[in-house]
Scaffold this motif. Structure first.
Motif, PDB file in Angstrom:
ATOM      1  N   GLU A 120      -2.808  -6.270   1.280  1.00 58.80           N
ATOM      2  CA  GLU A 120      -2.170  -5.014   0.837  1.00 58.80           C
ATOM      3  C   GLU A 120      -1.686  -4.209   2.045  1.00 58.80           C
ATOM      4  O   GLU A 120      -2.234  -3.145   2.334  1.00 58.80           O
ATOM      5  CB  GLU A 120      -3.116  -4.213  -0.066  1.00 58.80           C
ATOM      6  N   PRO A 121      -0.672  -4.726   2.743  1.00 57.85           N
ATOM      7  CA  PRO A 121      -0.172  -4.003   3.918  1.00 57.85           C
ATOM      8  C   PRO A 121       0.670  -2.781   3.553  1.00 57.85           C
ATOM      9  O   PRO A 121       1.303  -2.750   2.494  1.00 57.85           O
ATOM     10  CB  PRO A 121       0.702  -5.054   4.628  1.00 57.85           C
ATOM     11  N   MET A 129     -12.396   0.710   9.782  1.00 61.54           N
ATOM     12  CA  MET A 129     -13.025   1.293   8.595  1.00 61.54           C
ATOM     13  C   MET A 129     -14.281   0.526   8.216  1.00 61.54           C
ATOM     14  O   MET A 129     -14.972   0.878   7.268  1.00 61.54           O
ATOM     15  CB  MET A 129     -12.066   1.234   7.408  1.00 61.54           C
ATOM     16  N   SER A 182      -7.171  -0.936  10.513  1.00 64.57           N
ATOM     17  CA  SER A 182      -5.713  -0.804  10.545  1.00 64.57           C
ATOM     18  C   SER A 182      -5.245  -0.897  11.995  1.00 64.57           C
ATOM     19  O   SER A 182      -5.970  -0.499  12.904  1.00 64.57           O
ATOM     20  CB  SER A 182      -5.279   0.539   9.963  1.00 64.57           C
ATOM     21  N   ALA A 242       0.866  -1.192   0.000  1.00 65.57           N
ATOM     22  CA  ALA A 242       0.000   0.000   0.000  1.00 65.57           C
ATOM     23  C   ALA A 242       0.897   1.235   0.000  1.00 65.57           C
ATOM     24  O   ALA A 242       1.431   1.634   1.043  1.00 65.57           O
ATOM     25  CB  ALA A 242      -0.922  -0.018   1.210  1.00 65.57           C
ATOM     26  N   HIS A 273     -10.886  -4.239   3.356  1.00 66.21           N
ATOM     27  CA  HIS A 273      -9.922  -3.706   4.333  1.00 66.21           C
ATOM     28  C   HIS A 273     -10.761  -3.128   5.458  1.00 66.21           C
ATOM     29  O   HIS A 273     -11.367  -2.064   5.310  1.00 66.21           O
ATOM     30  CB  HIS A 273      -9.050  -2.620   3.697  1.00 66.21           C
ATOM     31  N   HIS A 321     -13.140  -7.011  -2.056  1.00 65.18           N
ATOM     32  CA  HIS A 321     -12.036  -6.385  -1.316  1.00 65.18           C
ATOM     33  C   HIS A 321     -12.585  -6.001   0.057  1.00 65.18           C
ATOM     34  O   HIS A 321     -13.693  -5.465   0.145  1.00 65.18           O
ATOM     35  CB  HIS A 321     -11.577  -5.131  -2.073  1.00 65.18           C
ATOM     36  N   ARG A 341       1.856  -0.017   6.542  1.00 65.73           N
ATOM     37  CA  ARG A 341       2.643   0.316   7.735  1.00 65.73           C
ATOM     38  C   ARG A 341       3.593  -0.816   8.147  1.00 65.73           C
ATOM     39  O   ARG A 341       4.771  -0.588   8.416  1.00 65.73           O
ATOM     40  CB  ARG A 341       1.677   0.604   8.900  1.00 65.73           C
ATOM     41  N   LYS A 387       0.495   4.259   0.020  1.00 69.54           N
ATOM     42  CA  LYS A 387       0.148   5.404   0.866  1.00 69.54           C
ATOM     43  C   LYS A 387       1.000   5.451   2.136  1.00 69.54           C
ATOM     44  O   LYS A 387       1.182   6.500   2.721  1.00 69.54           O
ATOM     45  CB  LYS A 387      -1.335   5.380   1.239  1.00 69.54           C
ATOM     46  N   GLY A 432      -3.525  -3.518   7.306  1.00 65.64           N
ATOM     47  CA  GLY A 432      -3.931  -3.357   8.695  1.00 65.64           C
ATOM     48  C   GLY A 432      -3.106  -4.128   9.704  1.00 65.64           C
ATOM     49  O   GLY A 432      -3.423  -4.112  10.898  1.00 65.64           O
ATOM     50  N   GLU A 477      -0.669  -1.193  -4.144  1.00 69.13           N
ATOM     51  CA  GLU A 477      -2.022  -0.654  -4.036  1.00 69.13           C
ATOM     52  C   GLU A 477      -1.895   0.849  -4.013  1.00 69.13           C
ATOM     53  O   GLU A 477      -1.053   1.390  -3.281  1.00 69.13           O
ATOM     54  CB  GLU A 477      -2.702  -1.150  -2.751  1.00 69.13           C
TER      55      GLU A 477
END
Ligand SMILES: Cc1ncc(COP(=O)(O)O)c(C=O)c1O
Length: 379
Positions: A256-257, A149, A187, A45, A184, A182, A259, A47, A225, A66
């Motif tokens: 899709e990790p 989420m 987190s 991920a 998610h 999907h 952190r 981000k 997450g 991702e």
């Protein structure tokens, strides 16, 4: 706590806030994660940290990336045109969906029936197929996580009724190819066993949904997450997650990790500018602060740190708060931490700063200069 090769670098650096990224360590870590997960696909991920050098280190060891905006999509695609990409995120711009179709992005994670309709029209216009997963917000109990989420009212994904209303849209539009779901949902899940339990619930629901609606879907993206424990620094147990997911033979699984892949490779190091006492407490004021390193504010925690002494200590064996240069009491990095000694000019080094750190910081506030970046590789 801070590896020697990172500490040693500081002797050579100018006295300025600096991010140090251990790229060798990052590669080793991602390799280990991928080995633990076997056939489960891993997308990074972006981000969490879209720095091209980070992406470069991660790229050979993952199955793709991702991305969660048109900006991330363009950035990652520009650097890695050959990478497999999944495009998620609520409320995508029409121009971003169009870009995803034009670039032939492998999966688009659709967040609402309206978005699915929009995508169908765009795909028809461009005469291409949109390969999608529908993002679900399942009615599962999600407790004890810092950031949920799903499993509650949220703008992310679709409740089961909305997912069902996507089915006729999929039927009507041959330009849409749905491969699955999907999900998610949260987190910061630090315990792999608890996480696995939640994911088993997602898989059971998925099997029920495809059987009930006679769908030939097989793909399930279980999101990211996996948590990072900033206080104990106990790593996430990838082995347990992998063992659990290896039992699943009937589904094509993907995660899709963000952190948990990159946090441990990064360090934010910054010199002490001033030390003073105020109403009975000692404040260590560093150059930089939350405008470079917003992680402690975002996580609402006291970030661990280590001091690299450069001078004789001005304070010894005392409890300090570490704060930044901004004129707001929110610019606090660590609270009530016992230190052996500290002096102006010493380095304060914060570990676990590789993800959701520099790139989530409010850099424009007060117009301080940006930090420097140092990449440790082939040491
Ligand atoms: C859809 C989605 N996937 C993956 C991630 C990455 O999560 P993490 O960095 O916690 O692993 C996020 C984070 O917000 C997300 O929203």
């Amino acid at each position: 706590m801070i590896p020697e090769q990172v500490f040693n670098q500081l002797d050579r650096l100018p006295a300025h806030p600096t991010y140090l990224y251990d790229l060798d360590g990052l590669e080793k870590h991602v390799q280990k994660v991928k080995t633990a997960l076997g056939k489960v696909e891993v997308l990074y991920a972006a981000k969490a940290n879209p720095d091209p050098r980070i992406l470069q280190a991660v790229f050979p060891h993952v199955d793709g990336f991702e991305v969660a905006s048109g900006g991330e999509l363009s950035h990652v695609h520009q650097h890695f045109p050959q990478a497999s990409l999944a495009f998620g995120g609520p409320a995508k711009l029409t121009s971003d969906l169009k870009l995803a179709l034009e670039k032939g992005i492998q999966r688009i994670h659709v967040e609402s029936p309206a978005e699915l309709q929009k995508l169908a029209l765009l795909a028809r216009e461009l005469q291409c197929t949109a390969h999608v997963l529908l993002r679900a917000n399942l009615n599962l109990k999600i407790e004890g996580v810092p950031l949920a989420m799903g499993g509650r009212p949220s703008p992310f994904g679709m409740d089961e009724t909305l997912l069902e209303s996507c089915l006729p849209i999929l039927k009507q539009h041959p330009e849409l190819h749905c491969h699955g779901i999907h999900a998610h949902l949260a987190s910061g899940l630090k315990d792999a066993e608890t996480h696995l339990h939640l994911l088993s619930g997602v898989m059971d629901w998925f099997r029920g949904f495809i059987s009930q609606h006679r769908l030939d879907w097989q793909e399930l993206n279980l999101g990211g997450g996996m948590g990072v424990d900033y206080q104990t620094r106990k790593p996430y147990d990838w082995h347990t997650l992998g063992e659990g997911l290896h039992q699943v033979k009937d589904l094509k699984l993907r995660i899709e990790p963000g952190r948990s892949l990159v946090a441990s490779c990064g360090y934010y190091a910054t010199p002490i500018l001033d030390i003073k006492s105020s109403h009975g407490e000692t404040f260590v004021i560093v150059q930089g602060g939350t405008h470079h390193f917003r992680t402690p504010a975002a996580q609402n925690h006291s970030h661990p740190f280590q001091i690299k002494p450069m001078h004789a200590p001005e304070v010894q064996n005392c409890t300090v708060n570490v704060v930044g240069q901004l004129c707001t009491p929110k610019d606090r990095l660590s609270t009530a931490v016992q230190v052996q000694g500290a002096a102006v000019g010493d380095w304060v080094v914060f570990p676990l700063a590789g993800g959701y750190a520099w790139n989530i910081s409010h850099t424009a506030f007060l117009m301080h200069p940006e930090p420097n970046f140092v990449y440790l590789q082939n040491l």
